[in-house]
Design a protein around this motif. Structure first.
Motif, short mmCIF file in Angstrom:
data_model
loop_
_atom_site.label_atom_id
_atom_site.label_comp_id
_atom_site.label_asym_id
_atom_site.label_seq_id
_atom_site.Cartn_x
_atom_site.Cartn_y
_atom_site.Cartn_z
N UNK A 242 58.21 62.39 70.02
CA UNK A 242 57.20 63.05 68.95
C UNK A 242 55.83 63.19 69.50
N UNK A 243 55.32 64.48 69.43
CA UNK A 243 54.01 64.68 70.04
C UNK A 243 52.96 64.26 69.28
N UNK A 244 51.97 63.46 69.90
CA UNK A 244 50.87 62.75 69.41
C UNK A 244 49.82 63.94 68.85
N UNK A 245 48.98 63.48 67.57
CA UNK A 245 48.34 64.51 66.82
C UNK A 245 47.00 63.55 66.23
N UNK B 196 38.25 61.47 62.00
CA UNK B 196 39.67 61.88 62.45
C UNK B 196 40.11 60.73 63.80
N UNK B 197 41.22 60.49 63.66
CA UNK B 197 41.50 59.53 64.72
C UNK B 197 43.37 59.85 65.14
N UNK B 198 43.30 59.58 66.14
CA UNK B 198 44.71 59.65 66.73
C UNK B 198 45.82 58.82 65.74
N UNK B 199 46.86 59.67 65.26
CA UNK B 199 47.82 59.07 64.43
C UNK B 199 48.52 57.90 65.09
N UNK C 161 45.03 74.55 60.50
CA UNK C 161 46.01 75.94 60.34
C UNK C 161 45.08 77.08 60.37
N UNK C 162 43.76 77.06 59.95
CA UNK C 162 42.76 78.40 60.19
C UNK C 162 42.81 78.68 61.35
N UNK C 163 42.73 77.75 62.34
CA UNK C 163 42.49 78.17 63.69
C UNK C 163 43.72 78.90 64.19
N UNK D 42 45.12 73.39 68.02
CA UNK D 42 44.60 73.46 66.65
C UNK D 42 45.52 72.69 65.73
N UNK D 43 46.58 72.70 65.88
CA UNK D 43 47.44 72.13 64.55
C UNK D 43 47.12 70.47 64.99
N UNK D 44 47.43 70.14 66.52
CA UNK D 44 47.20 68.88 66.48
C UNK D 44 45.64 67.86 66.21
N UNK D 45 44.91 69.07 66.06
CA UNK D 45 43.47 68.48 65.62
C UNK D 45 43.31 68.66 64.02
N UNK D 46 44.03 67.57 63.42
CA UNK D 46 43.78 67.44 61.85
C UNK D 46 44.32 68.59 61.36
#
Ligand SMILES: [Zn+2]
Length: 494
Positions: free
Chosen positions: A2-5, A15-18, A370-372, A363-367
């Motif tokens: 699984x990719x980190x986000x 915001x923090x690493x999940x 989706x706008x970006x 973009x998606x991995x940073x919180x």
């Protein structure tokens, strides 16, 4: 793997690493509908945001358990049922059916669990009993109240001082204005179940504490819902669960922003400004709503107005048309050769393509921005369109086109846009927009046939006049190498 986000949590306001509760897995609980009416486009934002989030997580290798409940026992349902003369549970079931129709029409993933209050009463009663036994709740005059004063840390989610908070639940027998109802004593004409405290029904908040524990366990990863649920609903869920479970509740709190009207109002039944999901979907393909919701960050307020869906549809059409252009490009040279030979637009497209995948997921991995991410897809569509004007783009653009198709496939898999074939998309746009514009298809086709006839007899003036009539109806006619095509004119985008 699984990719980190990173994920923003309302609890920490950061915001923090999940960090998952269990390696590679995500347990997600989202508060669903109180089913006393049809869903409107405000409700659909939460539905689409969390649907897209689940798609993204699964696409990135996470094993997601997705839970979304139905509140089918509630004051609003009982009030509404009294107006319509139905049994409250019949009314709730009717709107659950309506909601499931909307879920299907919006193309949403079905949650792994869809618990309902009416079928979770045993779990709810058990949890209330634990709270009473633990000294966190008290029975009084047939109802049971949660004692907010017994709960250290109450207020941590909404970030307000306890003295300033007041739970809206009313009723006699509550000891402090902050206390809220876990169990409401039966009143005539209301649905009721037996309990150790007499017949009654659950308060609103306890259901989510009980249902999430039953499906995801005491501590789970992410709790989602609309920003309007932070207080009192989510604050009270935390209090109930942490006092009953002696364990942390949800590790992350993910709240989507609300739709805002031009007037600054919220969308609401009582304000008379509600657009139903069914109304919106009668006039626009489902991905129009998806793009509209995803074009902004999920936490931001999203402006709603008459132009919202027409503009989103124009953007969506631009994505589909760019993908069609990419599909049509032929040739087997290397992308570098094509970019070198076909000028600055080809070069710009290649550069965009080379960085696309990394930037899209960044973009998606940073919180879940989706706008970006959607912005990048639109940027790619623009670059493709510019390049497609080159006279050799069709014949030699293949290598760039194939890379663009791979990029659009990431968009589809990660957030659920571009999920239709182009033919189906154009057909649905025509059918829905013509219906919304009150133009009959037979009329359009009669005009087109008349124009073909006029052109065949070289009556150019008449052919132009018909084109003008079609234009006035909102129909654009395009003469292509393979024949005449037509499209419905869409709203201005960007
Ligand atoms: Zn809830």
């Amino acid at each position: 793997m699984a990719h980190p986000f990173r994920l923003y949590s309302t609890l920490t306001r950061d915001a923090a690493d999940f960090v998952p509760q269990e390696e590679g897995k995500v347990g997600l609980y989202v508060c669903g509908m109180t089913v006393y009416d049809h869903a409107h486009v405000g409700h659909a934002r939460a539905m689409v945001v969390f649907d897209s989030f689940v798609r993204y997580l699964r696409h990135r290798g996470w094993a997601v358990t997705f839970v979304r409940n139905f509140t089918d026992v509630d004051d609003k349902i009982i009030r509404r049922a009294n107006e319509t003369g139905e049994a409250p549970l019949d009314l709730a079931n009717r709107f659950i059916t309506s909601f499931q129709e909307d879920v299907a029409a919006l193309g949403l993933i079905k949650p792994d669990h869809e618990p309902r209050v009416s079928t979770s009463i045993e779990d709810i009663v058990a949890m209330i009993a634990e709270l009473v036994a633990g000294g966190h709740a008290y029975a009084s005059e047939g109802s049971v109240w949660f004692s907010v004063g017994s709960c250290p840390g109450y207020g941590k989610l909404s970030g307000q001082k306890v003295e300033e908070l007041q739970n809206p639940d009313e009723g006699s027998g509550k000891r402090s204005p902050n206390d809220f109802a876990l169990w409401k004593g039966a009143k005539p004409g209301e649905p009721a179940w037996d309990s150790p405290w007499g017949a009654g029904r659950p308060g609103w908040h306890i259901e989510c504490s009980a249902m999430s524990r039953n499906t995801l366990g005491r501590t789970f990863d992410i709790h989602g819902g609309g920003l309007d649920l932070v207080f009192p609903h989510h604050e009270n869920e935390i209090a109930q669960s942490e006092c009953a479970n002696h364990a942390p509740y949800s590790n992350y709190w993910m709240h989507n922003g609300l739709l805002t009207m031009a007037s600054g109002q919220k969308m609401g039944k009582s304000l008379g400004n509600v657009i139903g999901v069914k109304t919106a979907l009668a006039a626009f393909p489902a991905e129009t709503l998806r793009l509209y919701y995803l074009q902004n960050h999920y936490r931001s307020p999203l402006p709603w107005g008459d132009d919202a869906l027409p503009e989103a549809l124009a953007m969506l059409a631009r994505l589909y048309e760019a993908r069609e252009k990419a599909e049509a490009m032929k040739g087997d040279e290397t992308a570098q050769m094509v970019a070198r030979d076909l000028g600055p637009d080809a070069q710009a497209l290649l550069e965009l393509l080379q960085g696309f995948e990394a930037r899209f997921y960044e973009a998606l991995d940073a919180d879940f921005n989706t706008g970006k991410a959607v912005g990048l897809a639109l940027q790619l569509a623009r670059a493709l369109n510019r390049f497609s004007n080159h006279k050799q783009a069709l014949k030699r653009g293949g290598p760039l086109g194939r890379q663009a198709l791979a990029a659009f496939e990431h968009v589809r898999a990660a957030v659920g846009l571009l999920g239709m074939s182009s033919a189906d998309f154009h057909e649905e746009v025509k059918a829905k927009r013509l219906a919304a514009m009150g133009v009959s298809r037979a009329d359009v086709e009669a005009h087109l046939a008349g124009r073909v006839e006029a052109r065949a007899s070289k009556d150019w003036a008449r052919a132009d006049a018909i084109r003008g009539q079609l234009d006035a109806l909102g129909i654009l006619v395009m003469d292509t190498a393979t024949g005449v095509e037509w499209r419905v004119r869409l709203g201005a985008a960007e």
